[in-house]
Write a protein that holds these residues in place. Sequence first.
Motif, short mmCIF file in Angstrom:
data_model
loop_
_atom_site.label_atom_id
_atom_site.label_comp_id
_atom_site.label_asym_id
_atom_site.label_seq_id
_atom_site.Cartn_x
_atom_site.Cartn_y
_atom_site.Cartn_z
N VAL A 156 -7.64 -14.65 4.40
CA VAL A 156 -6.68 -14.88 5.11
C VAL A 156 -5.87 -16.24 4.44
CG1 VAL A 156 -8.08 -13.69 7.06
CG2 VAL A 156 -8.81 -16.37 6.25
N VAL A 157 -4.87 -16.60 5.28
CA VAL A 157 -3.80 -18.20 4.38
C VAL A 157 -3.75 -18.55 5.66
CG1 VAL A 157 -2.02 -18.11 3.08
CG2 VAL A 157 -3.05 -15.83 2.44
N GLY A 158 -4.04 -19.87 4.90
CA GLY A 158 -3.47 -20.99 5.58
C GLY A 158 -2.71 -22.08 4.94
N TRP A 159 -1.39 -22.16 5.59
CA TRP A 159 -0.28 -23.39 5.42
C TRP A 159 -1.51 -24.78 6.08
CZ3 TRP A 159 2.88 -22.83 1.70
CH2 TRP A 159 3.23 -20.91 1.17
N PHE A 160 -1.19 -25.84 4.76
CA PHE A 160 -1.43 -27.12 4.93
C PHE A 160 -0.36 -28.34 4.80
CE2 PHE A 160 -6.14 -26.58 6.39
CZ PHE A 160 -5.94 -25.77 6.21
N TRP A 194 -5.26 -7.70 8.40
CA TRP A 194 -5.10 -7.00 9.45
C TRP A 194 -5.87 -7.14 10.84
CZ3 TRP A 194 -0.84 -4.16 10.47
CH2 TRP A 194 -1.14 -3.71 11.60
N PRO A 195 -4.66 -7.65 11.91
CA PRO A 195 -3.96 -7.51 12.50
C PRO A 195 -2.79 -8.41 12.36
CG PRO A 195 -4.60 -6.96 13.91
CD PRO A 195 -6.06 -7.35 12.66
N PHE A 196 -3.38 -9.14 10.62
CA PHE A 196 -1.97 -10.48 11.24
C PHE A 196 -1.49 -11.39 12.84
CE2 PHE A 196 -1.91 -7.86 7.51
CZ PHE A 196 -0.59 -7.60 7.50
N ILE A 197 -3.51 -11.74 12.56
CA ILE A 197 -3.81 -13.02 14.05
C ILE A 197 -2.60 -14.04 12.80
CG2 ILE A 197 -4.72 -14.23 15.82
CD1 ILE A 197 -6.99 -11.74 15.05
N THR A 198 -1.72 -14.67 14.00
CA THR A 198 -1.34 -15.95 13.47
C THR A 198 -1.52 -17.13 14.42
OG1 THR A 198 0.71 -16.23 14.85
CG2 THR A 198 1.00 -14.41 12.08
N SER A 199 -1.58 -18.77 14.20
CA SER A 199 -1.93 -19.98 14.41
C SER A 199 -1.50 -20.90 13.74
CB SER A 199 -2.95 -20.74 14.39
OG SER A 199 -3.70 -21.54 15.21
N VAL A 200 -0.10 -21.89 14.61
CA VAL A 200 0.58 -22.72 14.21
C VAL A 200 0.08 -24.33 14.87
CG1 VAL A 200 2.89 -20.94 13.00
CG2 VAL A 200 2.45 -22.54 15.47
N ALA A 257 -8.78 -17.71 1.78
CA ALA A 257 -10.62 -17.55 2.00
C ALA A 257 -10.48 -16.07 2.79
CB ALA A 257 -10.50 -18.79 3.21
N THR A 258 -11.81 -15.63 2.52
CA THR A 258 -12.11 -14.20 3.04
C THR A 258 -13.37 -14.37 4.19
OG1 THR A 258 -14.67 -14.72 1.70
CG2 THR A 258 -12.65 -13.45 0.60
N THR A 259 -13.33 -16.00 4.91
CA THR A 259 -14.18 -15.67 6.16
C THR A 259 -13.43 -15.86 7.23
OG1 THR A 259 -15.32 -18.14 4.61
CG2 THR A 259 -15.46 -17.33 7.22
N SER A 260 -14.13 -15.00 8.40
CA SER A 260 -13.02 -14.26 9.30
C SER A 260 -12.72 -15.67 10.58
CB SER A 260 -13.69 -13.35 10.66
OG SER A 260 -15.04 -13.75 10.37
N GLY A 261 -11.66 -15.58 11.33
CA GLY A 261 -11.88 -16.51 12.98
C GLY A 261 -11.02 -17.00 11.78
N ILE A 262 -9.99 -17.84 12.91
CA ILE A 262 -9.15 -18.86 12.73
C ILE A 262 -9.51 -19.88 12.13
CG2 ILE A 262 -7.26 -20.56 13.33
CD1 ILE A 262 -6.57 -18.23 15.76
N LEU A 263 -8.96 -20.72 10.72
CA LEU A 263 -9.88 -21.62 10.00
C LEU A 263 -8.55 -22.34 9.57
CD1 LEU A 263 -10.92 -19.15 7.15
CD2 LEU A 263 -12.12 -19.99 8.81
N ARG A 264 -8.64 -23.47 10.91
CA ARG A 264 -8.00 -24.65 10.79
C ARG A 264 -8.08 -26.24 9.32
NH1 ARG A 264 -7.84 -23.28 16.28
NH2 ARG A 264 -5.82 -22.29 16.69
N MET A 265 -9.44 -26.23 8.85
CA MET A 265 -9.50 -27.48 8.49
C MET A 265 -9.73 -27.13 6.44
SD MET A 265 -10.80 -29.09 10.51
CE MET A 265 -11.52 -30.07 10.00
N PRO A 266 -9.28 -28.15 6.39
CA PRO A 266 -9.09 -27.66 4.62
C PRO A 266 -10.57 -27.19 3.96
CG PRO A 266 -7.88 -29.38 5.14
CD PRO A 266 -9.32 -29.00 5.72
N GLN A 267 -11.66 -27.56 3.98
CA GLN A 267 -12.95 -27.36 4.07
C GLN A 267 -13.20 -25.35 3.77
OE1 GLN A 267 -12.18 -29.58 5.64
NE2 GLN A 267 -13.93 -30.10 7.30
N ASP A 268 -12.39 -25.20 5.07
CA ASP A 268 -12.89 -23.33 5.22
C ASP A 268 -12.25 -22.94 4.08
OD1 ASP A 268 -12.20 -24.51 8.53
OD2 ASP A 268 -14.28 -24.04 7.81
N TYR A 269 -11.31 -23.34 3.32
CA TYR A 269 -10.44 -22.55 1.85
C TYR A 269 -11.38 -23.17 0.85
CZ TYR A 269 -7.48 -21.31 5.96
OH TYR A 269 -6.77 -21.07 7.58
#
Length: 123
Positions: free
Chosen positions: A32-36, A53-59, A98-110
Amino acid sequence: VQLQASGGGLVQTGGSLRLSCAASGRTFSSFVVGWFRQVAGMEREFVAYISDWPFITSVADSVKGRFTVSRDDAKNTVFLQMNSLKPEDTAVYYCAAATTSGILRMPQDYAYWGHGTQVAVSS
Protein backbone atom coordinates in the motif's frame (compact mmCIF):
# COMPACT_ATOMS: atom_id res chain seq x y z
CA VAL A 1 11.67 -1.55 -1.42
CA GLN A 2 13.23 1.73 -2.55
CA LEU A 3 11.02 4.67 -3.43
CA GLN A 4 11.74 7.76 -5.49
CA ALA A 5 9.28 10.65 -5.70
CA SER A 6 9.46 13.08 -8.60
CA GLY A 7 7.38 15.61 -10.50
CA GLY A 8 7.42 18.54 -8.13
CA GLY A 9 7.94 22.10 -9.26
CA LEU A 10 6.69 25.66 -9.17
CA VAL A 11 3.19 26.40 -10.45
CA GLN A 12 0.70 29.23 -10.19
CA THR A 13 -2.51 29.04 -8.19
CA GLY A 14 -5.01 26.91 -10.06
CA GLY A 15 -2.34 24.94 -11.86
CA SER A 16 -1.69 21.21 -11.89
CA LEU A 17 1.16 18.85 -11.19
CA ARG A 18 1.48 15.09 -11.37
CA LEU A 19 3.79 13.49 -8.86
CA SER A 20 5.22 10.03 -9.42
CA CYS A 21 6.52 7.53 -6.91
CA ALA A 22 8.69 4.89 -8.55
CA ALA A 23 9.49 1.71 -6.62
CA SER A 24 12.24 -0.82 -7.01
CA GLY A 25 13.68 -3.73 -5.12
CA ARG A 26 10.61 -5.83 -4.33
CA THR A 27 7.28 -6.84 -5.80
CA PHE A 28 5.45 -3.57 -5.57
CA SER A 29 1.92 -4.80 -6.23
CA SER A 30 1.51 -6.09 -2.66
CA PHE A 31 2.35 -2.76 -1.04
CA VAL A 32 0.00 0.00 0.00
CA VAL A 33 1.26 3.50 -0.73
CA GLY A 34 0.68 6.79 0.96
CA TRP A 35 1.47 10.38 0.06
CA PHE A 36 2.37 12.85 2.75
CA ARG A 37 3.53 16.44 2.74
CA GLN A 38 5.54 18.52 5.12
CA VAL A 39 6.20 22.19 5.61
CA ALA A 40 9.36 23.15 7.47
CA GLY A 41 8.71 23.18 11.21
CA MET A 42 5.42 21.34 10.87
CA GLU A 43 4.44 17.71 11.26
CA ARG A 44 4.20 15.46 8.26
CA GLU A 45 0.61 15.52 6.98
CA PHE A 46 -1.36 12.74 5.31
CA VAL A 47 -2.45 13.55 1.77
CA ALA A 48 -3.58 10.36 0.03
CA TYR A 49 -3.51 6.58 0.16
CA ILE A 50 -3.97 3.74 -2.28
CA SER A 51 -4.19 0.09 -1.35
CA ASP A 52 -3.04 -2.91 -3.30
CA TRP A 53 -5.72 -4.58 -5.46
CA PRO A 54 -8.61 -3.57 -5.58
CA PHE A 55 -6.97 -0.14 -5.27
CA ILE A 56 -9.01 1.44 -2.51
CA THR A 57 -8.17 5.12 -2.21
CA SER A 58 -8.52 7.79 0.43
CA VAL A 59 -7.55 11.46 0.37
CA ALA A 60 -7.39 14.10 3.06
CA ASP A 61 -10.32 16.47 3.37
CA SER A 62 -8.05 19.40 2.51
CA VAL A 63 -7.40 18.01 -0.98
CA LYS A 64 -10.64 16.16 -1.67
CA GLY A 65 -11.99 16.94 -5.11
CA ARG A 66 -8.61 18.29 -6.25
CA PHE A 67 -6.10 15.45 -5.77
CA THR A 68 -6.37 11.92 -7.12
CA VAL A 69 -4.13 8.96 -6.37
CA SER A 70 -3.63 6.05 -8.76
CA ARG A 71 -1.11 3.31 -9.46
CA ASP A 72 0.33 1.31 -12.34
CA ASP A 73 1.81 -1.86 -10.91
CA ALA A 74 3.17 -2.89 -14.30
CA LYS A 75 5.41 0.17 -14.04
CA ASN A 76 5.91 -0.04 -10.26
CA THR A 77 4.67 3.52 -9.99
CA VAL A 78 2.08 5.41 -7.97
CA PHE A 79 0.81 8.80 -9.08
CA LEU A 80 -0.63 11.81 -7.32
CA GLN A 81 -2.53 14.07 -9.69
CA MET A 82 -2.88 17.51 -8.15
CA ASN A 83 -5.31 19.96 -9.72
CA SER A 84 -6.55 23.40 -8.69
CA LEU A 85 -3.44 23.92 -6.62
CA LYS A 86 -3.45 26.51 -3.87
CA PRO A 87 -0.59 28.27 -2.09
CA GLU A 88 -1.35 26.22 1.02
CA ASP A 89 -0.44 23.09 -0.94
CA THR A 90 3.17 24.26 -0.95
CA ALA A 91 5.27 21.61 0.80
CA VAL A 92 7.73 18.80 0.30
CA TYR A 93 5.77 15.76 -0.82
CA TYR A 94 6.81 12.23 0.16
CA CYS A 95 5.62 8.81 -0.86
CA ALA A 96 5.73 5.89 1.53
CA ALA A 97 4.96 2.18 1.34
CA ALA A 98 3.76 -0.48 3.74
CA THR A 99 2.58 -4.07 3.70
CA THR A 100 0.00 -3.53 6.45
CA SER A 101 -3.67 -3.72 5.50
CA GLY A 102 -6.19 -1.00 6.24
CA ILE A 103 -6.29 2.68 5.30
CA LEU A 104 -3.08 4.06 6.74
CA ARG A 105 -3.03 7.79 7.50
CA MET A 106 -0.18 8.07 10.00
CA PRO A 107 3.50 8.35 9.05
CA GLN A 108 4.42 5.71 11.63
CA ASP A 109 2.29 3.17 9.75
CA TYR A 110 4.79 3.18 6.88
CA ALA A 111 8.14 1.38 6.89
CA TYR A 112 9.53 2.62 3.58
CA TRP A 113 10.02 6.21 2.52
CA GLY A 114 11.37 7.98 -0.49
CA HIS A 115 13.09 11.32 -0.67
CA GLY A 116 10.66 14.16 -1.08
CA THR A 117 9.88 16.36 -4.03
CA GLN A 118 9.23 20.07 -3.57
CA VAL A 119 5.93 21.58 -4.67
CA ALA A 120 5.58 25.36 -4.62
CA VAL A 121 2.38 27.16 -5.56
CA SER A 122 2.61 30.90 -6.15
CA SER A 123 -0.30 33.22 -5.50
